[in-house]
Scaffold this active site. Structure first.
Site, short mmCIF file in Angstrom:
data_model
loop_
_atom_site.label_atom_id
_atom_site.label_comp_id
_atom_site.label_asym_id
_atom_site.label_seq_id
_atom_site.Cartn_x
_atom_site.Cartn_y
_atom_site.Cartn_z
N GLY A 109 10.03 -5.26 20.00
CA GLY A 109 9.20 -5.35 21.20
C GLY A 109 9.50 -6.52 22.09
O GLY A 109 8.88 -6.73 23.13
N SER A 768 14.24 -39.86 -8.52
CA SER A 768 13.52 -38.76 -7.88
C SER A 768 13.45 -39.09 -6.40
O SER A 768 12.98 -40.17 -6.02
CB SER A 768 12.13 -38.61 -8.48
OG SER A 768 11.47 -37.55 -7.84
#
Lengths: 889, 889
Positions: A109, A768
């Site tokens: 569309g 980490s």
């Protein structure tokens, strides 16, 4: 054709095609599909595709066609004429053409289409001669003027619609078909007047002129606002360009033996193996897609034209055999003859994607790897979203089409704009519309769910909502909406803006008021896919979890360890905050130690609880990170209360608050800086961790603590903290006469630590990456404050996306790469993870690419991360082999 | 000696030496000097130097001598015995030894010395036989016990002093010499008792045992707290270690034909070419250095022993000819015979350093390059410091020795501790002490100036203060200090802690109260040095300046351009803050534009003023940087005032304050983020800059504006701002019909911009590294908040120095290197500077090394930067040639 000109135009027709199904980049999805179908000897009206390269060149040349393109178009019109036995602009058996956009990725569309090109006084006559149907010809002409006027020339479509409505009212006509031929002639005259007055020029009668303008309009629609918005939301690059498909018209509206349909080879909501299509007799395709008329079940075609239906069945099976995937089809029946207009990989819900992928493996069409690649992880994530509690009674007040499954609860809003506004201020809303249009996209994104009064399962609202994975109930005829006064009535119920409503997109039910939702049941297909993903992926998956309950949830969602326990959450606990505050108010080390001694047994029990749940799996525990002032009350009232409770003068509390105040807490006295200036705080934490590990060891539980030092900028900080940790840990183990394997590592969350990782590595057992803080420091951007300008940045195209949501590969990613490479040169295979909640599929892929050991995120996000990790592994392998596994688009 | 042992011991004596004057690293400054003097046939008592390697090895082996060292010591004692014709521990003509520390860099008073080693019952008898002076022998012995007890065994020296004072009081003796031989024998007994009770062992009688313990004590003194503190303050690495010099004793206290002296070959305060020495008859050198007795002018020696004085003159000239620098000497006269005990490059004031360097060039001893390398930039910086206004009348209340020049004003404090405490809370203080000791170092650093009641020009206070470039008046006998009650009296004036006092270190005057200071007159030698530096240096020098006055000052101090104009300072101006606030309170773009229009003409005039001063020199102007809330009042009172003044409700002001509040303003809505969200602010600034440039161009003034975009993290931000800048600049030039050359560049002050500089470079004409913010973001450290832990970091040795003061080469420097290299790959020779106020000599050297075009700092800091830049160039050139230009130490 100029001898040096590039090939810009690809013909298809009569079982032959210049292109192939693989040429999506150049021909767009639609063009490649048409070429492919033609080559598969499936009936497709002849036509040609103008390439995306031509489109890009058109923009580069400031809206001029690239050299040779137009000549190639003319040559190909000739080929179409030959294939169809018709002539464009001809006075006998005239050829009409459609022009449709088609980019690599489907943008439903979003882009422009013009039909019926080639009609003028001459060809109308010839057309009428051929069809013997003056009404049909006039209707086709007035549609051409409308579409050309609105799409190509930019007039408001409503001007034509209003004129049509006025005539119908004047003539007392209910349906378009109630108008007489004279009425239609008058209408064409009026439409031409509207066109002339709106554009300042006559409606063009030269078919080639019509075609050229329509092609330009299709190209131009690539940069329309709504197409740009759609691409932004769907991460589609702006420089792909669109192809332009020019194709012989066939007509579904030539009478009762004609019609048009759309469908899916399997059920796009559930994935069931069942032809899922709709048919509308005597109609053009656009009528169905636009939701203007509600189509019928495909059985209608079977009933009316059983032979045609049979052919359609044969074709869809042939296509599925060829593509080995569920497909979306468009077809037209002209006078009983079937024409396929489009095929592409069908959009589907997450549940359907799972079922189809698994079924196709069972049917031995594809292997597990391909099945895994077929599942869109972002869509998959929505499976984790809540649904209805089957035990809560609900009041169903209406039923529409189950256009896009899921559950949604929110306040009613009537416009896309209101939806966006409300969502920005944190409200959950349901967008209700008579029908949606591409202008509503923004509001649909913002809403929890969409309810429309009109349109079928393939209407704009339904298709777009399914693509977004957003709950949608469509075509609910009981709903009456007055968009001006913003009132919706459903039976006797009146809803104004802000009233609560609930949608069940899986059943189509509209439910009164606010309904509680429950977690999804994740089993069956979900488990199968997770099992396959786990077999494939190389990246480890851990969870961020602060409590034993969190840890249990983490295991349920497939965590192989805990990547981050934030100890500060334990400090905030009501039972402990008093001791924490005593510690902060203490005047010396001794006073702090006394207060910390009260916290020790509680923290020990916290850790022991987590270790018991995670038995045998690693648990990364971060030492206290936030600045101490976060634990003190802020308002005068709270301070007075604390003063009474702890018997400390208000003045002292105010003074301590003032002393601890920071201008930039994010860059302040926190992380390991706390542990270095107040070693007793870290010491008690390490003691609690190690005592817990030793205690559970006596219960035969295997604790694997990984003690993590936050916020280092220099290796010396880590060295000081590491020494302390090892000292305490040794002492505790001696005391318990137990040995526990533990690691001491650090977070890499400051640019300097990443830059100097080669110095940090010798002192760290693991890293980490705290990508949240690393992003803040690398960008010089406070996450808490960025709300004032980041949205404007995204809007202006300065930022493609929020770097806090998807890892910034270029900047933050470069630092990570440097840190990983430089550290692993020193410590081969060093354990490294990420715990910054950036576990969206793109970030997961990047983490896999740069060689992280694991990613860690909140439990609910793990399934998607597992899937994304598996896909990353597959992509990596295919890249090595130089192959591509086609993901579903 | 074990055959594989390293050479740890270097002999010198009798005109021969194992070492040379160049071996400072291995032998320390003193040891190298002794070897050098010996080789120059200057009379030096024989001895040997144990190397710094031996010291380091001693610490590595947990305080055990390295293999073979002791054997080498024994062998070298033999050589000393041979050279001196004496025997260590011998019963005839016994050799006594001194043990002195001596590291590469002079650390006055920081390290240990033990004299008279080798005395015991046997040698005392022999010594007495040789000297025929029992009193002298007993006095020497009691000095040995005192020094050995305190320095080697760690007893408090005051225990011995108190016993001596008690005996003097008991005997009614005023001077030590008033005590009888019997008294001295009794004193030796008492001292041995103190030693035994304090250490739990008898005073060792074995000379070798005495020597070994003394050597270990010298090694051990390297890691004493005060030595470590000194090194920290002076940026001397901790791993250099100290050498240990063992040398035959000669005695300046053997009667009236003996004595001791120290001196400089030129005046260390003014640099005048004049032998500057002091002599104390019948005394040991330590008496002079410790300030226990105030020495006499060197003419005393000339008078008493003219031949010896002549020899001394010959020697000091020979040494200056050899070293080609001003030297510091220590000598002893024993029975008319001159011995040189030490020589080294002499410490000097900045003014003296200038004069000596220039004189030596005039004397053709050294070239200009060497002269430039001789000037310590940190000391040089102090020349910029203020002095007295000669026109202000002052009340001189006392006069002491002008021990270290300069002016100092502050509140009286009585202890080093108080000085440090007061300085920490921002008070300027004068430390007043009867005499200073090495324990006072911290307080001396913290104080503005030092005043002592006792001690000469070479006392501890004087030497240390000159080294620090700190104003000092020493030996001011009019001063009486009661350190217990913290009261100082000078004549009739009584000073308690906190009273103001002023010192003139150049005249020795002590002045009542607080006296205003003025800027130094920088001409003569200063100009000569600056001229030479400018001839040599390659790095450009610019100033940070916000006003025409600043700009004039910048030119005066040698700026070649303005590296940073901060436009926000103009916004704070009282005449404008109202318009600025109107802008902030405006509800829309139009409102902001209206308010900004009021600021435009004022800003234009600011810029025009600066352009006129800097005619023909570049001026880098940074667009508005700080967050808008900085311009709003904060307290309730100020807000109410503003409400009245601007006729805006208090509630609106409070609401706007709240809306603009940021959690981390440093990482918030500032820099180019302001310009992107409120383009009108930047537009008006660019307009003001370009209009000013065009206006002055009409006056034939050449403006070279460099427009600088702050705080970019991504090149797209710069592109948006650059486009805006060029658009406005073009429009203004068209309007004025004038062409102005201007550049558009950016600050690199966010890690990401540095990391991705290769993307930024194409959009930037220049870079300026904002090392202040770059340090904040790279370290994740808020400068405003770091005060709570950075000092602890420095104290604990985690940080060597504050990265905001001296550029962090490793982290921030790495980012800068990456940015420079990657950008110049794309734009060769791209203009790049630094404007973060880190223009200390080390940072300047680094900026030169990494290839910056210029550094920019506040005008007062430019002369030092110019000198440091010249030295950096010279070091670079020498490094290329593999040579060293010896800097003065």
């Amino acid at each position: 054709m100029a001898k040096s000109a590039k090939k810009y135009v690809y013909f298809f027709g009569n079982g032959k095609a210049d292109g192939t199904g693989a040429m999506k980049d150049l021909l767009g999805g639609k063009g490649a599909g048409l070429a492919n179908m033609t080559l598969l000897k499936i009936p497709v009206p002849a036509g040609f595709t103008i390439t995306t390269e031509a489109c890009n060149s058109y923009f580069e040349k400031k809206k001029k066609h690239p050299d040779g393109m137009w000549e190639q178009v003319l040559a190909n019109i000739k080929k179409v004429e030959d294939a169809m036995g018709m002539k464009f602009g001809g006075s006998k058996n005239p050829l009409l053409l459609s022009v449709r956009s088609g980019s690599k990725f489907s943008m439903p569309g979003m882009m422009d289409t013009v039909l019926n090109l080639g009609l003028n006084e001459t060809t109308m006559k010839a057309f009428q001669e051929k069809t013997g149907n003056e009404r049909f010809v006039l209707d086709t002409y007035r549609r051409l003027i409308t579409m050309f006027g609105s799409t190509v020339m930019g007039l408001e479509r409503s001007r034509f619609d209003k004129a049509l409505d006025a005539m119908k009212e004047d003539r007392g006509a209910k349906l378009d078909t109630d108008l007489t031929i004279e009425d239609l002639k008058e209408l064409v005259r009026i439409f031409k007047e509207i066109f002339a007055s709106g554009t300042g020029r006559e409606f063009p009668s030269d078919p080639l002129q019509q075609l050229k303008l329509a092609i330009n309009a299709v190209f131009g629609s690539w940069f329309s606002d709504r197409a740009a918005t759609y691409r932004k939301h769907n991460n589609i690059p702006h420089d792909l360009g669109t192809a332009c498909n020019v194709q012989a018209m066939v007509f579904g509206n030539m009478g009762e033996n004609s019609g048009t349909g759309v469908g899916f080879t399997r059920n796009p909501s559930t994935g069931e193996k069942q032809f899922f299509a709709e048919y509308l007799p005597n109609a053009q395709g656009e009528d169905v897609v636009a939701g203007i008329r509600t189509p019928l079940h495909i059985d209608e075609l079977k009933k009316q034209l059983p032979g045609t239906y049979k052919e359609l069945e044969k074709i869809y099976r042939k296509l599925e055999d060829h593509y080995k995937d569920m497909l979306d089809l468009e077809f037209t029946v002209q006078d009983g003859k079937l024409y396929m207009l489009q095929t592409r990989i069908g959009k589907r819900t997450a549940a359907a994607a799972l079922k189809i992928a698994i079924d196709m493996v069972k049917e031995r069409r594809i292997d597990k790897q391909t099945a895994i690649m077929r599942i869109d992880p972002e869509q998959f994530e929505r499976l984790m979203h809540p649904s209805f509690d089957p035990n809560t009674p609900v009041k169903v007040i209406a039923k529409g089409l189950p256009a896009s499954p899921g559950a949604a609860v929110g306040k009613v809003v009537f416009t896309a704009e209101d939806a966006e506004k409300a969502a920005k201020s944190g409200n959950k809303v349901i967008l209700v519309r008579t029908e949606t249009s591409p202008e509503d996209i923004g509001g649909m994104y913002a809403a929890q769910g969409i309810l429309t009064a009109r349109g079928g399962m393939t209407s704009h609202a339904a298709v777009v909502a399914r693509g977004m994975g957003k709950c949608c109930v469509a075509g609910c005829t009981a709903v009456h909406i007055d968009e001006e006064t913003k009132v919706m009535t459903i039976g006797s119920h009146i809803f104004r803006e802000g009233y609560f409503i609930t949608l069940n997109g899986s059943t189509g039910e509209v439910i009164l008021g606010e309904t509680p939702l429950v977690l999804p049941d994740l089993s069956g297909d979900f488990n199968t896919v997770m099992k396959w993903a786990d077999e494939i992926r190389e990246l480890g998956i851990r969870a961020n979890a602060d409590t034993p309950d969190d840890a249990r949830m983490a295991l349920k969602f497939g965590a192989e360890g805990i990547g981050l326990v934030r100890t500060e959450h334990m400090f905030f606990d009501t039972g402990r905050i008093r001791a924490v505050r005593e510690m902060i108010l203490a005047d010396d080390t001794e006073g702090r130690r006394r207060a910390l001694a009260k916290i020790l047994p509680m923290q020990r029990e916290d850790f022991a609880g987590i270790f018991r749940v995670m038995n045998g799996k690693p648990v990364t525990i971060r030492l206290l990170d936030p600045p101490l002032h976060e634990f003190l009350p802020k308002t005068r009232e709270e301070i007075e209360e604390m003063s009474q409770e702890m018997d400390v003068p208000v003045d002292k509390l105010l003074a301590r608050n003032k002393a601890l105040h920071e201008f930039n807490p994010m860059l302040g006295h926190r992380g390991c800086r706390l542990g270095i200036t107040y070693p007793e705080i870290s010491e008690i934490q390490v003691q609690a961790i190690m005592e817990a590990a030793c205690e559970v060891a006596l219960e035969k539980v295997k604790a694997i603590p990984e003690i993590m030092i936050p916020l280092i900028a220099d290796v010396k900080e880590l060295e000081v903290m590491r020494e302390m940790t090892i000292r305490i840990a040794t002492e505790v183990q001696k005391r318990y006469k137990v040995r526990v394997k533990y690691d001491v590592g650090t977070m890499i969350e400051i640019a300097r630590a990443a830059l100097l990782a080669h110095e940090v590595a010798p002192a760290a057992d693991f890293y980490s990456f705290g990508t949240n803080d690393l992003t803040q420091t690398t960008w010089g951007l406070s996450r808490d404050d960025a709300g004032r300008f980041l949205p404007i940045y995204v809007e202006k195209g300065i930022l493609e996306r929020d770097p806090f949501i998807t890892l910034d590969r270029k900047g933050v990613g470069l630092l990570m790469r440097m840190a990983i490479e430089n550290s692993r040169k020193i410590k081969k295979g060093m354990k490294m993870g990420i715990c910054g909640e950036q576990v969206d599929p793109e970030s997961v892929e990047f983490c896999d690419e740069i060689g992280l050991t694991y990613v860690s995120g909140s439990p609910y996000r793990l399934p998607v991360a597992r899937l994304a990790a598996a896909q990353a592994t597959l992509k990596k392998k295919m890249k090595k082999k130089g192959k591509h596994i086609g993901a579903s688009v």
